[in-house]
Design a protein around this motif. Structure first.
Motif, short mmCIF file in Angstrom:
data_model
loop_
_atom_site.label_atom_id
_atom_site.label_comp_id
_atom_site.label_asym_id
_atom_site.label_seq_id
_atom_site.Cartn_x
_atom_site.Cartn_y
_atom_site.Cartn_z
N LEU A 39 -0.40 16.77 -1.00
CA LEU A 39 -0.44 15.64 -0.62
C LEU A 39 0.27 14.98 -1.41
N PRO A 40 0.98 13.77 -1.76
CA PRO A 40 1.48 12.82 -2.21
C PRO A 40 -0.03 11.93 -2.75
N PHE A 41 -0.59 12.03 -3.08
CA PHE A 41 -1.52 11.43 -3.85
C PHE A 41 -1.01 9.55 -4.90
N GLU A 42 0.16 9.96 -5.57
CA GLU A 42 0.67 8.92 -5.89
C GLU A 42 1.02 7.62 -5.25
N ASP A 43 1.21 8.25 -3.93
CA ASP A 43 1.36 6.97 -3.34
C ASP A 43 0.01 5.96 -2.89
N LYS A 44 -0.26 4.77 -2.94
CA LYS A 44 -0.61 3.99 -3.65
C LYS A 44 -0.68 2.99 -2.12
N THR A 45 0.26 3.33 -1.26
CA THR A 45 0.21 2.30 0.07
C THR A 45 -0.52 1.84 0.58
N ASP A 46 -1.62 2.72 1.10
CA ASP A 46 -2.39 2.21 1.94
C ASP A 46 -3.66 1.38 1.41
N PHE A 47 -3.71 2.08 0.09
CA PHE A 47 -5.08 1.15 -0.01
C PHE A 47 -4.26 -0.46 -0.86
N ASP A 48 -3.17 -0.34 -0.62
CA ASP A 48 -2.68 -1.61 -1.22
C ASP A 48 -2.61 -2.60 0.55
N ASN A 49 -2.50 -2.06 1.43
CA ASN A 49 -2.53 -2.56 2.55
C ASN A 49 -4.90 -2.16 3.00
N ALA A 50 -5.45 -1.82 3.05
CA ALA A 50 -6.97 -1.28 3.04
C ALA A 50 -7.40 -3.00 2.49
N LYS A 51 -6.00 -3.30 1.02
CA LYS A 51 -6.83 -4.28 0.49
C LYS A 51 -6.65 -5.95 0.34
N ARG A 52 -5.51 -5.48 1.49
CA ARG A 52 -4.14 -7.29 1.49
C ARG A 52 -4.83 -7.88 2.79
N GLY A 53 -5.05 -9.31 1.85
CA GLY A 53 -6.18 -10.25 3.04
C GLY A 53 -7.25 -10.30 2.73
N PHE A 54 -7.84 -9.68 1.61
CA PHE A 54 -9.09 -10.06 1.54
C PHE A 54 -9.86 -11.18 1.19
N ILE A 55 -11.14 -12.08 2.27
CA ILE A 55 -10.65 -13.25 2.02
C ILE A 55 -12.55 -13.14 1.39
N ALA A 56 -13.46 -12.79 2.12
CA ALA A 56 -14.60 -12.35 1.28
C ALA A 56 -15.66 -11.58 2.17
N THR A 57 -16.97 -11.01 1.41
CA THR A 57 -17.94 -10.23 2.09
C THR A 57 -19.39 -10.74 2.49
N ILE A 58 -20.41 -10.17 2.51
CA ILE A 58 -21.52 -10.63 2.40
C ILE A 58 -22.21 -10.20 1.31
N ASP A 59 -22.57 -11.33 0.82
CA ASP A 59 -23.28 -10.69 -1.09
C ASP A 59 -24.05 -10.07 -1.46
N LYS A 60 -24.82 -10.18 -0.62
CA LYS A 60 -26.10 -9.25 -0.34
C LYS A 60 -25.63 -7.41 -0.09
N GLY A 61 -24.37 -7.29 0.46
CA GLY A 61 -24.36 -5.52 1.01
C GLY A 61 -25.25 -5.51 1.91
N GLN A 62 -25.73 -6.03 2.69
CA GLN A 62 -26.28 -5.85 3.97
C GLN A 62 -26.50 -6.29 4.95
N ILE A 63 -26.98 -6.35 6.15
CA ILE A 63 -27.40 -7.02 7.84
C ILE A 63 -28.17 -6.64 7.56
N THR A 64 -28.97 -7.24 8.30
CA THR A 64 -30.51 -7.35 8.72
C THR A 64 -31.32 -8.15 9.68
N ASP A 65 -31.68 -7.58 10.62
CA ASP A 65 -31.99 -8.54 11.80
C ASP A 65 -33.35 -9.70 11.30
#
Length: 649
Positions: A39-65
């Motif tokens: 497989l063409p592991f040298e192709d990083k296009t998917d990684f670039d697309n998966a990271k593209r446009g990132f704004i923010a996430t939940i700092d604690k890394g968990q969702i609780t009720d």
């Protein structure tokens, strides 16, 4: 009358930690090296697309009720930040790294997604008055967390519409975090869904739910740790949230097989209906102003399931490919963005059309090649090995076996047309596993002889055959610890080689069960109250008929009238010839008993909130006539044990 209504999202996401005993064998290391070389592991296009446009996430890394219980834990997949270990197929590890990226992303002006907060994505489209929400995840807690993140970092605005792309729980379960059914019924919020969405969603897996649920505990790796030696996710995404599942009934149904344009909060959207491929009720949509396709789950960065290993009706690869073909014909000349219910978007017309064509041809190739081979005489097991994708399809990462596989999808298309029988009389009435295992071991000269030969073949890396041989020993003698341990080691190596997340999870779950027995760790939640209370009366009664112990009832003749005053509903139950039939809106002239209860009481009984005996004592259930006979009927209803054995008798 307890109903266990399983949907994909009801299994707990947290499993107890345990250590898998083995490291990768030389044969596994070589297998995975060949994957990396191919497989063409040298192709990083998917990684670039998966990271593209990132704004923010939940700092604690968990969702609780509200009580602090963890509903979804993004941190549990942080181990994927490292390079792949020897105990993982490098292609699956690559896919899993991107699936585990979590947070809020900008797709384009006016379109945002939250990914990695659940198995699926939730998307937000800015309308004139507020947010149009697409696929509000499995649980209200994760949907709310995603919406709050959007409000915090983009813009505070109300929800004006919700689009359900299809009838799987990871795409609708969180809906009531964003709207109430009262708002929908009043027309204050549009809820748009494919025709038959509600009934397909509510009834999903009910009739065969216990078997499907148990197998799903393997498929999604619920008893496995999230680790380099355990589950890496599902290939389609990470895992499902263990929160509150709800459902909204739509007020706009899509049933047009051609693009049908609507204004949704001032946004032009062209919907079209695509049932019978990835889901029994599904839609796709095109946003002409944004030049963006909402691809739902018909197009993904994986080969999808034409048959899902938890058990479901087989899907039609020809229909699937034709839906994608139509998409290309209608929108291929102008599209610039393609985003969906799983994975990351694709940008650029040339890149998108290439992606779509390969997805289209993937399903068409498997479907047509199976029929070609079958018409030459190949059988179900043979087509699984014979269908090999050409490099033009097989080297595309988006077509790899991360969720579905070419092998089991090919078998599914054979089953779709020809069923289980190969035409060979030997396959018409074979012995069941336990009886066959005993004869196999006898013919092979005893268990010790089989194990000795299996060890030699294990050392050669012939794991498929070793698993078949040792499975016979285990079913002939489930107390044979030597056979069980060698079979567990074999399953581990097969799991470490698997490119499919579900295959890896099945193999490693089987290894664990062989060593530890059935460990009741990933206990499923009971059916969500919202789902149970929305079951149709016919669905209730059909499931009740499945639970009847038919041999016990074979000599019984019974008739019961049932009345539900709160719904103004009535029906008759007939038990005869070992089956239960019913007629709605009728009462029998001569019934053994008449049972009166509100539908809400029936719901409480099915949810386990009250027993039938307690309801009778409390006067919530009234029986006129032969109460003993009704009690005899209830005693013939089976309750299904969830944690049945899979890899042993």
């Amino acid at each position: 009358m307890h109903i266990r209504c399983f949907t994909l999202g009801v299994l707990m996401a947290v499993a107890p930690a345990f250590l898998l005993a083995q490291t990768a064998s030389d044969a596994t290391k070589q297998f995975n090296k060949e994957v990396r070389d191919y497989l063409p592991f040298e192709d990083k296009t998917d990684f670039d697309n998966a990271k593209r446009g990132f704004i923010a996430t939940i700092d604690k890394g968990q969702i609780t009720d509200d009580a602090g219980k963890i509903i979804y834990d993004m941190k549990q997949f942080r181990f994927l930040d490292k390079d792949e270990p020897e105990t993982a197929n490098p292609s699956l590890w690559r896919q899993s790294k991107m699936n585990a990226m979590d947070g809020l992303y900008k797709v384009t002006d006016g379109i945002y997604q939250v990914r990695g907060f659940d198995l699926a994505n939730i998307s937000f489209i800015r309308g004139k008055q507020g947010w149009i929400v697409v696929d509000p995840l499995t649980a209200t807690e994760t949907a709310k967390a995603a919406y709050d993140l959007l409000q915090q970092h983009v813009e505070k605005a109300p929800v004006t519409a919700i689009i359900f792309t299809h009838s799987h729980v990871d795409h609708f379960g969180g809906g009531k975090a964003l709207a109430t059914q009262e708002q929908v019924d009043k027309g204050e919020i549009q809820v748009i869904a494919p025709e038959d969405f509600f009934i397909e969603s509510v009834n999903e897996n009910l009739m065969a739910g216990n078997q499907m649920s148990r197998r799903a505990s393997y498929m999604y790796g619920n008893v496995l740790p999230k680790s380099a030696g355990g589950t890496l996710g599902s290939g389609l995404g990470t895992t499902t949230a263990a929160g509150t599942v709800t459902i909204l009934e739509s007020n706009v149904d899509i049933k047009d097989y051609q693009p049908h344009e609507m204004q949704v909060d001032g946004v032009k959207i062209q919907f079209y209906y695509t049932p019978g491929a990835e889901a029994p009720a599904e839609l796709m949509a095109y946003l002409p102003t944004h030049k963006a396709l909402l691809q739902a789950e018909e197009i993904s960065h994986t080969l999808h399931n034409l048959y899902t290993l938890r058990g479901a009706q087989v899907r039609n690869g020809l229909k699937w490919s034709k839906y994608i073909h139509n998409t290309i014909e209608w929108f291929g000349d102008e599209v610039e963005i393609s985003f969906g219910s799983h994975h990351w978007p694709t940008w650029g017309n040339k890149e998108i059309v290439s992606f779509w064509k390969k997805q289209r041809d993937l399903y068409r190739y498997i479907h047509d090649e199976v029929l070609r081979l079958a018409n030459h005489g190949s059988t179900l097991l043979e087509v699984g090995d014979q269908v090999q994708l050409p490099n033009s399809l097989g080297k595309a990462f988006a077509n790899r076996d991360y969720y579905g596989t070419v092998n089991h999808d090919a078998k599914a298309q054979y089953q779709l047309y020809f069923g289980f029988f190969t035409g060979n009389p030997a396959d018409l009435h074979p012995l069941p596993p336990e009886a066959a295992g005993k004869k196999f071991v006898e013919y092979m000269g005893g268990a010790d002889n089989v194990i000795s030969k299996a060890r030699a073949d294990y050392d050669k890396g012939e794991y498929r055959w070793v698993s078949m041989a040792l499975n016979n020993v285990v079913f002939a003698d489930p107390e044979n610890k030597e056979a069980k341990e060698l079979l567990a080691r074999t399953y581990e190596q097969m799991g470490y080689q698997a490119e499919s997340g579900p295959w890896r999870n099945f193999y490693l779950s089987g290894a664990k069960e062989l060593r530890d027995g059935v460990v009741k760790a990933a206990t499923p939640n009971t059916a969500s109250p919202d789902i149970v209370r929305n079951l149709s009366l016919e669905t209730y009664l059909d499931y009740l008929a499945v639970r009847l112990n038919h041999p016990k009832a074979a000599s019984k003749v019974m008739t019961f009238n049932v009345e539900m005053p709160d719904r103004k509903e009535k029906f008759v139950l007939y038990i005869e010839n070992g089956v239960m039939n019913y007629t709605l809106d009728k009462q029998a002239d001569k019934a053994d008993a008449t049972i009166t209860l509100d539908r809400t009481v029936l719901d409480d009984i099915n949810l386990g909130q009250i027993t039938i005996d307690q309801a009778i004592t409390d006067g919530k259930v009234k029986i006129d006539g032969d109460a003993n006979k009704f009690g005899e009927f209830l005693s013939m209803l089976d309750s299904f044990e969830f944690w049945f054995n899979i890899v042993t008798p």
